[in-house]
Design a protein around this motif. Structure first.
Motif, PDB file in Angstrom:
ATOM      1  N   ASP A  20       0.821  -1.206   0.000  1.00 56.34           N
ATOM      2  CA  ASP A  20       0.000   0.000   0.000  1.00 56.34           C
ATOM      3  C   ASP A  20       0.859   1.263   0.000  1.00 56.34           C
ATOM      4  O   ASP A  20       0.518   2.266  -0.631  1.00 56.34           O
ATOM      5  N   GLN A  21       2.013   1.199   0.697  1.00 54.59           N
ATOM      6  CA  GLN A  21       2.858   2.381   0.833  1.00 54.59           C
ATOM      7  C   GLN A  21       3.886   2.522  -0.292  1.00 54.59           C
ATOM      8  O   GLN A  21       4.418   3.609  -0.492  1.00 54.59           O
ATOM      9  N   PHE A  22       4.170   1.444  -0.997  1.00 53.42           N
ATOM     10  CA  PHE A  22       5.249   1.462  -1.986  1.00 53.42           C
ATOM     11  C   PHE A  22       4.883   2.288  -3.221  1.00 53.42           C
ATOM     12  O   PHE A  22       5.722   3.010  -3.774  1.00 53.42           O
ATOM     13  N   PHE A  23       3.622   2.201  -3.651  1.00 50.27           N
ATOM     14  CA  PHE A  23       3.214   2.859  -4.892  1.00 50.27           C
ATOM     15  C   PHE A  23       2.545   4.196  -4.604  1.00 50.27           C
ATOM     16  O   PHE A  23       1.930   4.399  -3.546  1.00 50.27           O
ATOM     17  N   LEU A  24       2.660   5.098  -5.565  1.00 51.31           N
ATOM     18  CA  LEU A  24       2.037   6.408  -5.443  1.00 51.31           C
ATOM     19  C   LEU A  24       0.513   6.269  -5.474  1.00 51.31           C
ATOM     20  O   LEU A  24      -0.019   5.342  -6.095  1.00 51.31           O
ATOM     21  N   PRO A  25      -0.213   7.169  -4.817  1.00 49.93           N
ATOM     22  CA  PRO A  25      -1.671   7.011  -4.658  1.00 49.93           C
ATOM     23  C   PRO A  25      -2.433   6.874  -5.972  1.00 49.93           C
ATOM     24  O   PRO A  25      -3.405   6.123  -6.051  1.00 49.93           O
ATOM     25  N   GLU A  31      14.535   3.139  -3.806  1.00 47.50           N
ATOM     26  CA  GLU A  31      14.938   1.906  -4.479  1.00 47.50           C
ATOM     27  C   GLU A  31      13.930   1.516  -5.548  1.00 47.50           C
ATOM     28  O   GLU A  31      14.285   1.013  -6.616  1.00 47.50           O
ATOM     29  N   GLY A  32      12.648   1.766  -5.281  1.00 40.24           N
ATOM     30  CA  GLY A  32      11.622   1.499  -6.276  1.00 40.24           C
ATOM     31  C   GLY A  32      11.816   2.339  -7.522  1.00 40.24           C
ATOM     32  O   GLY A  32      11.649   1.858  -8.650  1.00 40.24           O
ATOM     33  N   LYS A  33      12.199   3.600  -7.341  1.00 37.32           N
ATOM     34  CA  LYS A  33      12.454   4.472  -8.492  1.00 37.32           C
ATOM     35  C   LYS A  33      13.658   3.979  -9.290  1.00 37.32           C
ATOM     36  O   LYS A  33      13.671   4.055 -10.525  1.00 37.32           O
ATOM     37  N   ASN A  65      25.572  -1.485 -17.440  1.00 39.96           N
ATOM     38  CA  ASN A  65      24.406  -0.721 -17.897  1.00 39.96           C
ATOM     39  C   ASN A  65      23.094  -1.220 -17.303  1.00 39.96           C
ATOM     40  O   ASN A  65      22.105  -0.486 -17.296  1.00 39.96           O
ATOM     41  N   ARG A  66      23.075  -2.460 -16.829  1.00 43.58           N
ATOM     42  CA  ARG A  66      21.803  -3.056 -16.403  1.00 43.58           C
ATOM     43  C   ARG A  66      21.768  -3.482 -14.941  1.00 43.58           C
ATOM     44  O   ARG A  66      20.751  -3.968 -14.470  1.00 43.58           O
ATOM     45  N   ILE A  67      22.847  -3.281 -14.236  1.00 43.09           N
ATOM     46  CA  ILE A  67      22.938  -3.779 -12.859  1.00 43.09           C
ATOM     47  C   ILE A  67      22.382  -2.765 -11.862  1.00 43.09           C
ATOM     48  O   ILE A  67      22.495  -1.554 -12.049  1.00 43.09           O
ATOM     49  N   HIS A  68      21.747  -3.269 -10.829  1.00 45.27           N
ATOM     50  CA  HIS A  68      21.371  -2.454  -9.671  1.00 45.27           C
ATOM     51  C   HIS A  68      22.185  -2.985  -8.500  1.00 45.27           C
ATOM     52  O   HIS A  68      21.938  -4.081  -7.989  1.00 45.27           O
ATOM     53  N   ASP A  69      23.187  -2.226  -8.082  1.00 47.43           N
ATOM     54  CA  ASP A  69      24.173  -2.721  -7.116  1.00 47.43           C
ATOM     55  C   ASP A  69      24.098  -1.976  -5.785  1.00 47.43           C
ATOM     56  O   ASP A  69      25.103  -1.787  -5.097  1.00 47.43           O
ATOM     57  N   PHE A 106       2.185   5.917 -16.301  1.00 44.02           N
ATOM     58  CA  PHE A 106       2.888   6.921 -15.508  1.00 44.02           C
ATOM     59  C   PHE A 106       4.376   6.577 -15.475  1.00 44.02           C
ATOM     60  O   PHE A 106       4.745   5.416 -15.312  1.00 44.02           O
ATOM     61  N   GLU A 107       5.200   7.587 -15.612  1.00 48.99           N
ATOM     62  CA  GLU A 107       6.646   7.367 -15.538  1.00 48.99           C
ATOM     63  C   GLU A 107       7.090   7.128 -14.106  1.00 48.99           C
ATOM     64  O   GLU A 107       7.987   6.324 -13.849  1.00 48.99           O
ATOM     65  N   GLU A 108       6.481   7.821 -13.164  1.00 51.93           N
ATOM     66  CA  GLU A 108       6.802   7.634 -11.747  1.00 51.93           C
ATOM     67  C   GLU A 108       5.666   6.851 -11.104  1.00 51.93           C
ATOM     68  O   GLU A 108       4.516   7.289 -11.101  1.00 51.93           O
ATOM     69  N   VAL A 109       5.994   5.677 -10.543  1.00 52.20           N
ATOM     70  CA  VAL A 109       4.954   4.859  -9.916  1.00 52.20           C
ATOM     71  C   VAL A 109       5.250   4.557  -8.454  1.00 52.20           C
ATOM     72  O   VAL A 109       4.360   4.133  -7.717  1.00 52.20           O
TER      73      VAL A 109
END
Length: 481
Positions: free
Chosen positions: A68-73, A361-363, A263-267, A353-356
């Motif tokens: 419920d809190q992770f995503f924008l309203p 970390e979610g962004k 280019n594709r890693i989230h570290d 939406f571009e921002e969700v």
């Protein structure tokens, strides 16, 4: 240049989710929901706290409040609708908890299917998710990747993809397609739309990648291991074994592998945990102990699952719009063009939406998904499509108006030259049609012009009125079906 070395890695725990889309008719949505409920699928809502530990495997519990809190309203109420009459992402889930053995390339992998989701998305798109987990103490990275690369193929057509079997007690499934549609997702099968021109399952979505599911993985390796670039590269490409059964990596250039991974890693959580995304998969690999990863596994099953599913849906819808635009016959599909413009506008304003995410970390993960799915490029194509459709529609509308204006001008000019008063006296009171035979040449022109003009006006009024009624009916039908 240094040669590329494939480093071994032992996997102790593997959670593997598979997503694949299908197309259904909006008018059948209610029937499909009723069928799902009859086959013991449960409608998922955040207020049902008893579902938090039901679908994800032993000792795995997600937190609905975190979802419920992770995503924008503005996206949250669409992802988690409280009722089935809301036009958002309606998720139906069912516990499976059955063990299987997957046999391919002389290797057998024990796995369990924990549950399955069927998500009915807006605009007649559905997504099926199969949650599986490795059901053995340990397996090599090579064998795990080989298993995943073959399992995600619904209908094997290439020699490399063939030769696998799925065993379950006294049953044997020759393909993943048989397992999914003839066993665990039977109620969906009658509702899937198939394109008669295309063979196989993905005739349902002729514009999408052929016969392969998208995979989402969370792998835990031996905590004494070290995560290397070649392993991350193989994960992104699902490089298990080649057609001869030997382990392989789909590159011979160490520099290319390094650039690709960077280019594709989230570290964010390096050097113990990495997440890498590609057009085929999103994989989290960790060398921490499982007990230390309870929260990460929970997030993998919840917030990161929904984030991936949402952007996967974006990709499908943007491809759908581009495909349908390419299929438009401008001369015949004027109303279809209007509906396509309406579809694009609704999707853009209500769901895209571009921002969700509200979390940092979610962004970051959202940015990676948008890059690998090429969403910005696809969206620019769709915007161009809208402009072209509006332009084409305006041009056609102008042509119709010009033709109508030309016809009315002709009648006005002719009527003005000859004057309806040449015959109007004969139309007063009771019309004496016997006088018509005595009309002069110019009176005949006036009579024909007048009657044709009146007839044309009646036809145009009838056509315009009928078109408005029909358009209102089509709009009502689209809104309700």
């Amino acid at each position: 240049m240094d040669s590329l070395v494939i480093r071994p890695l032992d996997i102790t725990d593997a959670y593997m989710n598979y997503l694949f889309p299908f197309s259904f008719r909006e008018k059948d949505r209610q029937k499909l929901m009723e069928q799902l409920e009859m086959h013991h699928f449960t409608f998922f809502t955040l207020d049902k706290e008893e579902l938090q530990d039901k679908y994800y495997g032993n000792n795995i519990k997600i937190i609905h409040e975190e979802l419920d809190q992770f995503f924008l309203p503005f996206i949250e109420d669409k992802l988690f609708p409280a009722k089935t009459d809301n036009r958002g992402f309606l998720r139906y889930s069912k516990v499976i908890e059955e063990s299987f053995i997957y046999e391919v390339n002389d290797n057998k992998t024990n796995f369990i299917i924990n549950s399955v989701d069927i998500i009915l998305c807006p605009f007649g798109i559905g997504i099926i998710t199969i949650r599986t987990a490795m059901d053995q103490e340990q397996e090599t990275l090579t064998n795990i990747l080989d298993h995943i690369a073959h399992f995600r193929v619904l209908e094997p057509k290439l020699a490399f993809d063939k030769g696998s079997k799925i065993h379950q007690e006294n049953k044997v499934f020759q393909t993943t397609n048989e397992l999914v549609f003839d066993y665990i997702c039977q109620p969906v099968k009658p509702f899937i739309i198939h394109n008669e021109k295309l063979a196989g399952y993905y005739g349902s979505l002729p514009y999408f990648e052929d016969e392969r599911m998208h995979s989402s993985l969370f792998l835990i390796a031996n905590n004494k291991s070290e995560i290397t670039e070649d392993q991350l590269f193989r994960l992104a490409h699902l490089d298990g074994k080649d057609i001869s059964g030997n382990e392989f990596i789909s590159s011979s250039n160490p520099d290319y592998v390094k650039r690709y991974v960077q280019n594709r890693i989230h570290d964010r959580w390096a050097p113990y945990t990495y997440t890498i995304s590609s057009e085929h998969t999103q994989v989290t690999l960790s060398i921490k102990k499982k007990e230390q990863l309870e929260q990460k596994i929970s997030q993998f099953m919840s917030v990161y699952y929904y984030n991936l599913m949402l952007h996967y849906y974006y990709k499908i819808m943007l491809l759908k719009v581009s495909f349908e635009h390419s299929e438009v016959s401008w001369a015949k599909d004027k109303r279809y063009v209007e509906e396509l413009i309406e579809l694009i506008s609704k999707f853009n304003s209500r769901y895209y939406f571009e921002e969700v995410s509200a979390r940092t970390e979610g962004k970051e993960l959202t940015k990676k998904l948008r890059e690998v799915f090429r969403l910005q490029n696809l969206f620019e194509e769709v915007k161009q499509t809208v402009d072209e459709l509006y332009r084409a529609q305006d041009n056609q509308s102008d042509k119709r108006h010009n033709s109508l204006l030309f016809m009315l001008t002709i009648f006005t000019v002719v009527s003005g030259i000859y004057g309806m008063n040449l015959v109007i006296e004969d139309w007063k009171g009771k019309t004496d049609w016997a006088k018509v035979s005595g009309y002069s040449f110019f009176e005949w022109i006036a009579l024909i012009t007048s009657l044709t003009g009146i007839g044309l006006a009646v036809v145009l009024i009838g056509y315009t009125g009928g078109k408005r009624i029909y358009d209102r009916y089509r709009k009502w039908k689209r809104d309700h079906y």
